[in-house]
Write a protein that holds these residues in place. Structure first.
Motif, short mmCIF file in Angstrom:
data_model
loop_
_atom_site.label_atom_id
_atom_site.label_comp_id
_atom_site.label_asym_id
_atom_site.label_seq_id
_atom_site.Cartn_x
_atom_site.Cartn_y
_atom_site.Cartn_z
N VAL A 57 0.84 -1.21 0.00
CA VAL A 57 0.00 0.00 0.00
C VAL A 57 0.87 1.25 0.00
CG1 VAL A 57 -1.77 1.29 1.25
CG2 VAL A 57 -1.86 -1.22 1.18
N SER A 58 1.98 1.22 0.72
CA SER A 58 2.85 2.40 0.83
C SER A 58 3.43 2.83 -0.51
CB SER A 58 3.98 2.13 1.82
OG SER A 58 4.82 1.09 1.34
N GLU A 59 3.42 1.92 -1.51
CA GLU A 59 3.99 2.25 -2.82
C GLU A 59 2.92 2.61 -3.84
OE1 GLU A 59 6.55 -0.90 -4.05
OE2 GLU A 59 7.67 -0.92 -2.15
N MET A 60 1.66 2.65 -3.43
CA MET A 60 0.57 3.00 -4.35
C MET A 60 0.41 4.52 -4.37
SD MET A 60 -2.19 0.01 -3.42
CE MET A 60 -1.76 -1.71 -3.59
N LYS A 61 1.33 5.18 -5.05
CA LYS A 61 1.41 6.63 -4.99
C LYS A 61 0.16 7.32 -5.53
CE LYS A 61 6.46 6.69 -5.26
NZ LYS A 61 6.57 6.99 -3.83
N GLU A 62 -0.38 6.83 -6.63
CA GLU A 62 -1.57 7.47 -7.19
C GLU A 62 -2.76 7.36 -6.24
OE1 GLU A 62 -2.49 6.07 -11.07
OE2 GLU A 62 -0.60 6.76 -11.97
N LEU A 63 -2.92 6.19 -5.63
CA LEU A 63 -4.02 6.00 -4.68
C LEU A 63 -3.84 6.89 -3.46
CD1 LEU A 63 -6.54 4.41 -3.75
CD2 LEU A 63 -4.96 2.77 -2.69
N ILE A 64 -2.61 6.96 -2.96
CA ILE A 64 -2.33 7.80 -1.79
C ILE A 64 -2.59 9.27 -2.10
CG2 ILE A 64 -0.50 8.62 -0.25
CD1 ILE A 64 0.73 5.80 -0.48
N ASP A 65 -2.15 9.71 -3.29
CA ASP A 65 -2.39 11.10 -3.69
C ASP A 65 -3.88 11.39 -3.79
OD1 ASP A 65 0.30 11.48 -3.81
OD2 ASP A 65 0.46 11.45 -5.99
N VAL A 99 -7.76 -17.32 2.88
CA VAL A 99 -7.14 -16.20 3.61
C VAL A 99 -6.96 -15.03 2.66
CG1 VAL A 99 -5.08 -15.41 4.87
CG2 VAL A 99 -5.91 -17.76 5.17
N ARG A 100 -7.34 -13.84 3.11
CA ARG A 100 -7.07 -12.62 2.36
C ARG A 100 -5.80 -11.99 2.91
NH1 ARG A 100 -11.02 -11.48 -1.12
NH2 ARG A 100 -9.91 -9.57 -1.67
N LEU A 101 -4.97 -11.45 2.03
CA LEU A 101 -3.69 -10.87 2.41
C LEU A 101 -3.58 -9.44 1.91
CD1 LEU A 101 -0.67 -11.05 3.39
CD2 LEU A 101 -0.14 -11.90 1.09
N MET A 102 -3.12 -8.56 2.80
CA MET A 102 -2.80 -7.19 2.41
C MET A 102 -1.39 -6.88 2.89
SD MET A 102 -4.51 -3.57 3.60
CE MET A 102 -6.05 -3.86 2.75
N VAL A 103 -0.60 -6.28 2.01
CA VAL A 103 0.77 -5.90 2.35
C VAL A 103 0.82 -4.38 2.53
CG1 VAL A 103 3.18 -5.91 1.61
CG2 VAL A 103 1.68 -7.84 1.05
N MET A 104 1.17 -3.94 3.73
CA MET A 104 1.16 -2.51 4.04
C MET A 104 2.40 -1.79 3.52
SD MET A 104 -1.70 -1.92 5.66
CE MET A 104 -1.57 -0.53 6.77
N GLY A 105 3.58 -2.41 3.70
CA GLY A 105 4.81 -1.74 3.32
C GLY A 105 5.22 -0.73 4.38
N THR A 106 6.23 0.04 4.08
CA THR A 106 6.73 1.03 5.03
C THR A 106 7.15 2.29 4.28
OG1 THR A 106 8.28 1.38 6.87
CG2 THR A 106 9.13 0.27 4.92
N VAL A 107 7.22 3.39 5.00
CA VAL A 107 7.64 4.66 4.42
C VAL A 107 9.13 4.84 4.67
CG1 VAL A 107 7.31 7.15 4.42
CG2 VAL A 107 5.36 5.63 4.82
N LYS A 108 9.91 4.89 3.63
CA LYS A 108 11.35 5.08 3.77
C LYS A 108 11.61 6.55 4.05
CE LYS A 108 12.54 1.31 0.60
NZ LYS A 108 11.15 0.87 0.38
N ALA A 118 1.83 9.25 2.78
CA ALA A 118 1.95 7.79 2.81
C ALA A 118 1.82 7.24 4.22
CB ALA A 118 3.29 7.37 2.20
N SER A 119 2.53 7.83 5.17
CA SER A 119 2.46 7.34 6.55
C SER A 119 1.07 7.56 7.13
CB SER A 119 3.52 8.02 7.42
OG SER A 119 3.28 9.41 7.53
N THR A 120 0.46 8.70 6.79
CA THR A 120 -0.90 8.96 7.26
C THR A 120 -1.87 7.93 6.72
OG1 THR A 120 -0.50 11.34 7.46
CG2 THR A 120 -2.79 10.63 7.22
N MET A 121 -1.73 7.60 5.44
CA MET A 121 -2.58 6.60 4.80
C MET A 121 -2.47 5.25 5.51
SD MET A 121 -4.56 6.28 2.00
CE MET A 121 -4.98 5.15 0.67
#
Length: 259
Positions: A57-65, A99-108, A118-121
């Motif tokens: 999710v942290s890398e989905m820039k268009e969605l985050i924007d 099982v459903r899986l979601m990968v959050m990721g991290t903000v570098k 990104a972190s707020t999202m």
């Protein structure tokens, strides 16, 4: 039921999270497993095909924007602090074997205290899942509990800390307990992993006196072989699977259904 799983790197935290998710799914429960560890490999442990292609999710820039109404996800820009995320757990998660899986990721980022789109999202999304999800929610966390906030933590039924026989693992458990207390998390359970015999179990009970134990997982060569073969451990490690299954039963008895 909402469960957060933490522990020192290498203790088997992700393997336990995956096996616990599988145990609940096999009981016919809806399970959402969330990979909230920067070293994301929950998909591999769950046996998801093409898990490497899942975008965090942290890398989905268009969605985050779009959701935060920010401009190019830049630091120092104005953006919404309460973006709408109610539809995202369903849209952004993928399913496999119940099982459903979601990968959050991290903000570098450099330094601490990041307040950016990104972190707020990530924090808003985590809060939404913990406070509103009607599924069994399993959060595979890092030891620092970065994604949990004070408000979010109140919705977690248990924080499960996975440990192995060893001083560094035990010290990490004590550190996690302090971090959890700062967040208001009181219900902490310990899972002892890689147990070679009664001496290992007794060592952990003595070193973590005052903690409550959920159970123990025997050292199982099949888990190592499954990892080497890039397979789901729950499909190969029969002994560990049975032990985690009993822990799942115990958790179900502890969390009364909401009426």
């Amino acid at each position: 039921m909402k469960l957060a799983v933490s522990g020192k790197g290498g203790v088997g935290k992700t393997t336990f999270s995956a096996m616990l998710a599988r145990a609940f799914a096999e009981k016919g429960l809806e399970v959402l497993a969330v990979d909230a560890d920067p070293d994301a490999n929950l998909g591999q442990a769950l046996g998801f095909p093409d898990y490497q292609t899942i975008t965090p999710v942290s890398e989905m820039k268009e969605l985050i924007d779009e959701r935060t109404e920010s401009k190019n996800n830049n630091f120092g820009t104005y953006f919404k602090l309460n973006p709408n995320v109610s539809d995202l757990p369903e849209k952004l998660s993928v399913a496999h074997d119940g099982v459903r899986l979601m990968v959050m990721g991290t903000v570098k980022k450099g330094g601490g205290g990041c307040i950016c789109p990104a972190s707020t999202m990530l924090k808003v999304l985590m809060t939404h899942m913990v406070l509103t999800s009607q599924q069994v929610l399993i959060l595979d966390m890092e030891a620092g509990l970065e994604h949990l906030g004070r408000g979010t933590s109140r919705g977690v039924d248990f924080l499960i800390v996975v440990v192995e026989p060893g001083r560094r693992s035990v010290d990490t458990a004590h550190t996690i307990k302090k971090l959890a207390a700062d967040l208001g998390v009181q219900k902490i359970l310990i899972v002892g992993n890689k147990i070679r015999g009664p001496q290992d179990e007794q060592y952990l009970r003595d070193a973590l006196a005052g903690f409550e134990f959920l159970g123990f997982i025997s050292h199982d060569q099949a888990i190592i072989e499954a990892d080497m073969a890039n397979k789901c451990p729950a499909l190969f490690a029969k002994t560990a699977k049975e032990q985690v299954g009993r822990m799942a039963d115990e958790l179900l008895t502890r969390v009364a259904p909401k009426k």
